[in-house]
Scaffold this motif. Structure first.
Motif, PDB file in Angstrom:
ATOM      1  N   SER A   1      -5.013  11.087  -0.786  1.00 21.15           N
ATOM      2  CA  SER A   1      -6.282  10.824  -1.468  1.00 21.15           C
ATOM      3  C   SER A   1      -6.380   9.369  -1.889  1.00 21.15           C
ATOM      4  O   SER A   1      -7.445   8.744  -1.774  1.00 21.15           O
ATOM      5  CB  SER A   1      -6.420  11.733  -2.693  1.00 21.15           C
ATOM      6  OG  SER A   1      -6.501  13.084  -2.314  1.00 21.15           O
ATOM      7  N   ALA A   2      -5.268   8.824  -2.374  1.00 23.78           N
ATOM      8  CA  ALA A   2      -5.259   7.419  -2.790  1.00 23.78           C
ATOM      9  C   ALA A   2      -5.499   6.499  -1.596  1.00 23.78           C
ATOM     10  O   ALA A   2      -6.234   5.500  -1.703  1.00 23.78           O
ATOM     11  CB  ALA A   2      -3.923   7.083  -3.458  1.00 23.78           C
ATOM     12  N   LYS A   3      -4.888   6.824  -0.446  1.00 24.02           N
ATOM     13  CA  LYS A   3      -5.077   5.997   0.741  1.00 24.02           C
ATOM     14  C   LYS A   3      -6.536   6.018   1.197  1.00 24.02           C
ATOM     15  O   LYS A   3      -7.110   4.971   1.530  1.00 24.02           O
ATOM     16  CB  LYS A   3      -4.183   6.505   1.878  1.00 24.02           C
ATOM     17  CG  LYS A   3      -2.697   6.341   1.632  1.00 24.02           C
ATOM     18  CD  LYS A   3      -2.243   4.904   1.772  1.00 24.02           C
ATOM     19  CE  LYS A   3      -2.132   4.473   3.199  1.00 24.02           C
ATOM     20  NZ  LYS A   3      -1.568   3.103   3.339  1.00 24.02           N
ATOM     21  N   VAL A   4      -7.142   7.202   1.205  1.00 22.96           N
ATOM     22  CA  VAL A   4      -8.539   7.305   1.627  1.00 22.96           C
ATOM     23  C   VAL A   4      -9.439   6.507   0.693  1.00 22.96           C
ATOM     24  O   VAL A   4     -10.336   5.772   1.138  1.00 22.96           O
ATOM     25  CB  VAL A   4      -8.978   8.787   1.677  1.00 22.96           C
ATOM     26  CG1 VAL A   4     -10.491   8.886   1.869  1.00 22.96           C
ATOM     27  CG2 VAL A   4      -8.251   9.520   2.795  1.00 22.96           C
ATOM     28  N   SER A   5      -9.183   6.615  -0.610  1.00 22.64           N
ATOM     29  CA  SER A   5      -9.997   5.889  -1.592  1.00 22.64           C
ATOM     30  C   SER A   5      -9.875   4.384  -1.407  1.00 22.64           C
ATOM     31  O   SER A   5     -10.870   3.649  -1.482  1.00 22.64           O
ATOM     32  CB  SER A   5      -9.569   6.271  -3.014  1.00 22.64           C
ATOM     33  OG  SER A   5      -9.808   7.640  -3.254  1.00 22.64           O
ATOM     34  N   ARG A   6      -8.668   3.912  -1.139  1.00 22.80           N
ATOM     35  CA  ARG A   6      -8.467   2.478  -0.952  1.00 22.80           C
ATOM     36  C   ARG A   6      -9.144   1.981   0.323  1.00 22.80           C
ATOM     37  O   ARG A   6      -9.681   0.875   0.358  1.00 22.80           O
ATOM     38  CB  ARG A   6      -6.973   2.153  -0.921  1.00 22.80           C
ATOM     39  CG  ARG A   6      -6.300   2.224  -2.289  1.00 22.80           C
ATOM     40  CD  ARG A   6      -4.811   1.950  -2.194  1.00 22.80           C
ATOM     41  NE  ARG A   6      -4.539   0.594  -1.717  1.00 22.80           N
ATOM     42  CZ  ARG A   6      -4.479  -0.473  -2.508  1.00 22.80           C
ATOM     43  NH1 ARG A   6      -4.684  -0.352  -3.807  1.00 22.80           N
ATOM     44  NH2 ARG A   6      -4.205  -1.656  -1.996  1.00 22.80           N
ATOM     45  N   ARG A   7      -9.124   2.785   1.367  1.00 20.82           N
ATOM     46  CA  ARG A   7      -9.793   2.381   2.604  1.00 20.82           C
ATOM     47  C   ARG A   7     -11.301   2.307   2.409  1.00 20.82           C
ATOM     48  O   ARG A   7     -11.947   1.373   2.886  1.00 20.82           O
ATOM     49  CB  ARG A   7      -9.441   3.355   3.731  1.00 20.82           C
ATOM     50  CG  ARG A   7      -8.042   3.152   4.264  1.00 20.82           C
ATOM     51  CD  ARG A   7      -7.653   4.214   5.260  1.00 20.82           C
ATOM     52  NE  ARG A   7      -6.221   4.143   5.524  1.00 20.82           N
ATOM     53  CZ  ARG A   7      -5.490   5.154   5.948  1.00 20.82           C
ATOM     54  NH1 ARG A   7      -6.054   6.335   6.162  1.00 20.82           N
ATOM     55  NH2 ARG A   7      -4.192   5.009   6.163  1.00 20.82           N
ATOM     56  N   ILE A   8     -11.852   3.289   1.703  1.00 16.43           N
ATOM     57  CA  ILE A   8     -13.291   3.282   1.439  1.00 16.43           C
ATOM     58  C   ILE A   8     -13.677   2.052   0.636  1.00 16.43           C
ATOM     59  O   ILE A   8     -14.736   1.441   0.854  1.00 16.43           O
ATOM     60  CB  ILE A   8     -13.707   4.566   0.693  1.00 16.43           C
ATOM     61  CG1 ILE A   8     -13.554   5.777   1.626  1.00 16.43           C
ATOM     62  CG2 ILE A   8     -15.145   4.455   0.183  1.00 16.43           C
ATOM     63  CD1 ILE A   8     -13.787   7.103   0.946  1.00 16.43           C
ATOM     64  N   ALA A   9     -12.792   1.653  -0.292  1.00 12.37           N
ATOM     65  CA  ALA A   9     -13.051   0.482  -1.135  1.00 12.37           C
ATOM     66  C   ALA A   9     -12.624  -0.821  -0.467  1.00 12.37           C
ATOM     67  O   ALA A   9     -12.679  -1.886  -1.095  1.00 12.37           O
ATOM     68  CB  ALA A   9     -12.320   0.631  -2.472  1.00 12.37           C
TER      69      ALA A   9
ATOM     70  N   THR B   1       0.823  -1.205   0.000  1.00  9.27           N
ATOM     71  CA  THR B   1       0.000   0.000   0.000  1.00  9.27           C
ATOM     72  C   THR B   1       0.863   1.264   0.000  1.00  9.27           C
ATOM     73  O   THR B   1       0.497   2.271  -0.603  1.00  9.27           O
ATOM     74  CB  THR B   1      -0.960   0.018   1.201  1.00  9.27           C
ATOM     75  OG1 THR B   1      -0.218  -0.121   2.408  1.00  9.27           O
ATOM     76  CG2 THR B   1      -1.961  -1.127   1.104  1.00  9.27           C
TER      77      THR B   1
ATOM     78  N   ASP C   1      -7.329  -1.429   1.479  1.00 12.73           N
ATOM     79  CA  ASP C   1      -6.149  -1.102   2.270  1.00 12.73           C
ATOM     80  C   ASP C   1      -6.114  -1.986   3.511  1.00 12.73           C
ATOM     81  O   ASP C   1      -6.520  -1.585   4.594  1.00 12.73           O
ATOM     82  CB  ASP C   1      -6.198   0.373   2.670  1.00 12.73           C
ATOM     83  CG  ASP C   1      -4.874   0.864   3.219  1.00 12.73           C
ATOM     84  OD1 ASP C   1      -3.935   0.057   3.285  1.00 12.73           O
ATOM     85  OD2 ASP C   1      -4.783   2.043   3.587  1.00 12.73           O
TER      86      ASP C   1
END
Length: 226
Positions: A73-81, A18, A84
């Motif tokens: 932003s990428a980390k937040v998007s991956r957590r939402i999906a 990640t 992560d």
């Protein structure tokens, strides 16, 4: 009372995939070439801004804010999906459980992660209530500045002689030395044993089963586990 403080990335959780993804997004955002894997992972442990700055050099310092924004932003998007999910290293939970059972030990975290990242780790791995003090990149200066450990000791009332920092990078060991506490290095993360020793590690261990004996030696424990 003893205070045992853990780093996160490369110590408690295997987050290399990640982290690399986030770094790639950051470099793409400004049109720069991603460094090789070893170089990229060498900055793990630093807070995000100094990490990117070390990778791109001061001549590109103006690009760092955009790179950090893209990474976050990428980390937040991956957590939402729900993408992560950094696994715990083998033996992590057992050691945390063992230390938690001692009535003379407090556990803490000192990490280059943002507080959101630590909260996510705790939630995903059900580590609620394990860590009495949590020091993160948004609360203190980046490692190897001693601020995180000084704050952890202030919050818990721990004495430096009874405090130990456990981590996988030279940044962790330098922070421990700068704060006047013990440092124990682990070899399953991102810096090699020689770097850990040069940075001041009192002991270097190759697996979580070695950690309790190392703590007993470094801290001089003689009380049985409750």
């Amino acid at each position: 009372m003893y205070l045992v403080v853990f780093d996160c990335d490369g110590t408690l959780v295997d987050s290399q995939h990640t982290i690399l993804h986030g770094l790639e997004v950051g470099f793409e955002a400004v049109g720069l070439k991603m460094p090789d894997r070893q170089t990229a992972l060498s900055i793990v442990g630093l807070s995000l801004e100094p990490a990117f700055l070390q990778l791109v050099g001061r001549e590109n310092a103006d690009l760092v804010p955009r790179m950090c924004e893209a990474y976050r932003s990428a980390k937040v998007s991956r957590r939402i999906a729900a993408l992560d999910h950094d696994p715990l290293y083998p033996g992590t939970r057992e050691v945390l459980d063992t230390l938690s059972r001692r009535d003379d030990v407090l556990l803490g975290v000192a990490t280059g992660k943002h507080s959101r990242g630590v909260a996510h780790m705790v939630e995903v791995h059900d580590l609620h209530g394990k860590f009495i003090t949590v020091q993160t990149a948004d609360k203190a200066p980046s490692k190897p500045h001693p601020g995180m450990l000084l704050q952890a000791m202030s919050e818990t009332g721990a004495d430096p002689k009874r405090t130990v920092m456990i981590g996988d990078t030279s940044f962790d060991m330098e922070m421990a030395r700068n704060a006047g506490v013990h440092g124990i290095g682990v070899t399953w993360g991102y810096h090699v044993p020689q770097e850990l020793r040069r940075a001041g590690a009192r002991r270097v261990v190759d697996g979580f089963p070695e950690l309790i004996p190392a703590l007993e030696e470094v801290l001089g424990w003689n009380k049985e586990i409750a």
